[in-house]
Design an enzyme around this catalytic site. Structure first.
Site, PDB file in Angstrom:
ATOM      1  CG  HIS A   1      -5.842  -2.390  -9.501  1.00 38.60           C
ATOM      2  ND1 HIS A   1      -5.757  -1.660  -8.352  1.00 38.60           N
ATOM      3  CD2 HIS A   1      -7.005  -2.030 -10.109  1.00 38.60           C
ATOM      4  CE1 HIS A   1      -6.828  -0.876  -8.261  1.00 38.60           C
ATOM      5  NE2 HIS A   1      -7.594  -1.076  -9.313  1.00 38.60           N
TER       6      HIS A   1
ATOM      7  CG  MET B   1      -1.846  -1.240   1.266  1.00 42.23           C
ATOM      8  SD  MET B   1      -2.793  -1.510  -0.248  1.00 42.23           S
ATOM      9  CE  MET B   1      -4.117  -0.347   0.046  1.00 42.23           C
TER      10      MET B   1
HETATM   11  C1  GRF Z   1      -5.511  -7.953  -3.732  1.00 36.60           C
HETATM   12  O1  GRF Z   1      -6.856  -7.788  -4.014  1.00 36.60           O
HETATM   13  C2  GRF Z   1      -4.671  -7.192  -4.716  1.00 36.60           C
HETATM   14  O2  GRF Z   1      -5.223  -7.175  -5.991  1.00 36.60           O
HETATM   15  C3  GRF Z   1      -4.672  -5.810  -4.138  1.00 36.60           C
HETATM   16  O3  GRF Z   1      -4.582  -6.007  -2.755  1.00 36.60           O
HETATM   17  C4  GRF Z   1      -5.124  -7.267  -2.419  1.00 36.60           C
HETATM   18  C5  GRF Z   1      -4.061  -8.026  -1.694  1.00 36.60           C
HETATM   19  O4  GRF Z   1      -4.542  -9.250  -1.208  1.00 36.60           O
HETATM   20  N1  GRF Z   1      -3.607  -5.023  -4.719  1.00 36.60           N
HETATM   21  P1  GRF Z   1      -3.524 -10.294  -0.610  1.00 36.60           P
HETATM   22  O5  GRF Z   1      -2.740  -9.597   0.488  1.00 36.60           O
HETATM   23  O6  GRF Z   1      -2.657 -10.793  -1.709  1.00 36.60           O
HETATM   24  O7  GRF Z   1      -4.404 -11.390  -0.048  1.00 36.60           O
END
Ligand code: GRF
Length: 203
Positions: free
Chosen positions: A108, A89
């Protein structure tokens, strides 16, 4: 191919990459998982798989550039050739981007360029879209703007909630992210301006 994964959260995409790597389905070895959050579930998943982890808390750095510099140093130390953002993030500054040119991917949970940014399932539902999906793309300086590598679409159903839509999309995420990594490992991705050409399989 030596891969580094950056994650801030749960780590389900990391887990799918670990599984595919251990099963020998992708020619990639995850050598480092780094996070800006000490309590990220992704770190537990990495430790369980015996993968080295690093926590760099962005709040301990004076600027985005200093934080990125420390991340780059950790990735370089581990000999990382491809960086995967998986629920990371933080936006990357040129310090990071220039250290791994055309070697950073992101996943994404929407069909870019529709619905970039945060709360994307809510955005798609509120907009009334009939389809959404996910996108693996190379990372540039923008928010979810780099050249698209692979996308997968899913329908949006009448009674969908953010959660049910997210779950349907996640199934596809776990399929296409490893696929994109394998195409990179096979050196089949050519960036041509905005577009990514996928070379045919060598025989
Ligand atoms: C996923 O939906 C990804 O596309 C987004 O953040 C989420 C991460 O999920 N960028 P995780 O931590 O891989 O379970």
């Amino acid at each position: 191919l030596r891969v580094g994964v950056l994650a801030s959260g749960r780590g389900s995409n990391l887990q799918s990459l670990i599984d595919q790597s251990l099963a020998g389905k992708i020619d990639a070895q995850i050598v480092l998982v780094a996070s800006n959050k000490a309590d990220a579930g992704a770190l537990d998943k990495a430790r369980e798989a015996g993968i080295a982890t690093r926590v760099l808390d962005h709040r301990n750095f004076g600027s985005r550039e200093e934080f990125d510099g420390a991340m780059v140093a950790a990735l370089r130390e581990a000999g990382v050739e491809l960086v995967l953002l998986a629920g990371f993030m933080r936006l990357l500054s040129p310090v990071f981007l220039d250290a791994f040119p055309q070697r950073i991917m992101n996943i994404h949970p929407a069909l870019l360029p529709a619905f970039p940014g945060l709360n994307v399932q809510r955005q798609a539902l509120e907009y009334g879209a009939r389809f959404s999906g996910c996108t693996v793309h190379f990372v540039d300086g923008g928010l979810d703007t780099g050249p698209i590598i692979i996308q997968a679409a899913v329908p949006i159903l009448e009674n969908d909630t953010e959660e049910s839509l997210a779950a349907r999309i996640l199934v596809e995420e776990h399929r296409i992210y490893p696929r994109a990594v394998q195409l990179f490992a096979e050196k089949r991705l050519r960036i041509e301006g905005r577009r990514v050409r996928i070379e045919p399989e060598a025989d």
